[in-house]
Design a protein around this motif. Sequence first.
Motif, mmCIF file in Angstrom:
data_model
loop_
_atom_site.group_PDB
_atom_site.id
_atom_site.type_symbol
_atom_site.label_atom_id
_atom_site.label_comp_id
_atom_site.label_asym_id
_atom_site.label_seq_id
_atom_site.Cartn_x
_atom_site.Cartn_y
_atom_site.Cartn_z
ATOM 1 N N GLY A 1 0.826 -1.195 0.000
ATOM 2 C CA GLY A 1 0.000 0.000 0.000
ATOM 3 C C GLY A 1 0.859 1.242 0.000
ATOM 4 O O GLY A 1 2.082 1.170 0.135
ATOM 5 N N PRO A 2 0.228 2.414 -0.126
ATOM 6 C CA PRO A 2 0.992 3.676 -0.138
ATOM 7 C C PRO A 2 1.569 3.972 1.240
ATOM 8 O O PRO A 2 0.983 3.638 2.269
ATOM 9 C CB PRO A 2 -0.046 4.722 -0.546
ATOM 10 N N SER A 3 2.715 4.599 1.238
ATOM 11 C CA SER A 3 3.372 5.012 2.480
ATOM 12 C C SER A 3 2.621 6.187 3.084
ATOM 13 O O SER A 3 2.176 7.080 2.359
ATOM 14 C CB SER A 3 4.819 5.418 2.184
ATOM 15 N N ALA A 4 2.503 6.204 4.400
ATOM 16 C CA ALA A 4 1.865 7.330 5.085
ATOM 17 C C ALA A 4 2.735 8.582 4.994
ATOM 18 O O ALA A 4 2.231 9.701 4.996
ATOM 19 C CB ALA A 4 1.603 6.980 6.548
ATOM 20 N N GLU A 5 4.064 8.397 4.912
ATOM 21 C CA GLU A 5 5.000 9.528 4.849
ATOM 22 C C GLU A 5 5.201 10.064 3.440
ATOM 23 O O GLU A 5 5.459 11.236 3.250
ATOM 24 C CB GLU A 5 6.379 9.142 5.425
ATOM 25 N N ASP A 6 5.123 9.196 2.445
ATOM 26 C CA ASP A 6 5.393 9.589 1.064
ATOM 27 C C ASP A 6 4.453 8.813 0.158
ATOM 28 O O ASP A 6 4.661 7.623 -0.082
ATOM 29 C CB ASP A 6 6.859 9.295 0.722
#
Length: 168
Positions: free
Chosen positions: A87-92
């Motif tokens: 999944g997508p990174s929370a930071e980037d």
Amino acid sequence: MADALEPRQLNTYFALMEAVSLLQHAVTQQLRAEGDLSYVQFELLARLADSDGQLTMTELADGVVYSRSGLTHQAGLLEKAGLVTRGPSAEDQRATVVGITEAGRELVAKVLPGHVEVVRRLLVAPLSTSDLDALGGIMTRVRDHMRAEPPRSATARRKSTRSEPEPL
């Protein structure tokens, strides 16, 4: 043309490559038989299990020294098998994060004893403690030297030369 390797250098190179090939072949057979995993899939799962459980695709690619496209394919197979999540990174938001599932941890736990046995039997058994220390020091130095180069994920992709005219 570069000078040829000296016989001692060539013998060392071939001995190293043959030993690595023999060890990797045995480990690959064990992983297939006990977990239906490729070596790269095992590496990905083991790195995830050894981390906090999540790494970015770039961290995984650099850690396992595998192409981005190949890693994406392998992560997709592991995800389909329910062994990892992506999944997508929370930071980037541009980065993809890969996490290991409980089923992935269980599979690593299942194949790890056989993996350790193969490594112990083929690599560790013929070495004395001082041999193991020396080999570990040498290979760490060689690895660190090689890793001093920019990581593959930071290397610019080569432009296609298909449409360029041939030189005269």
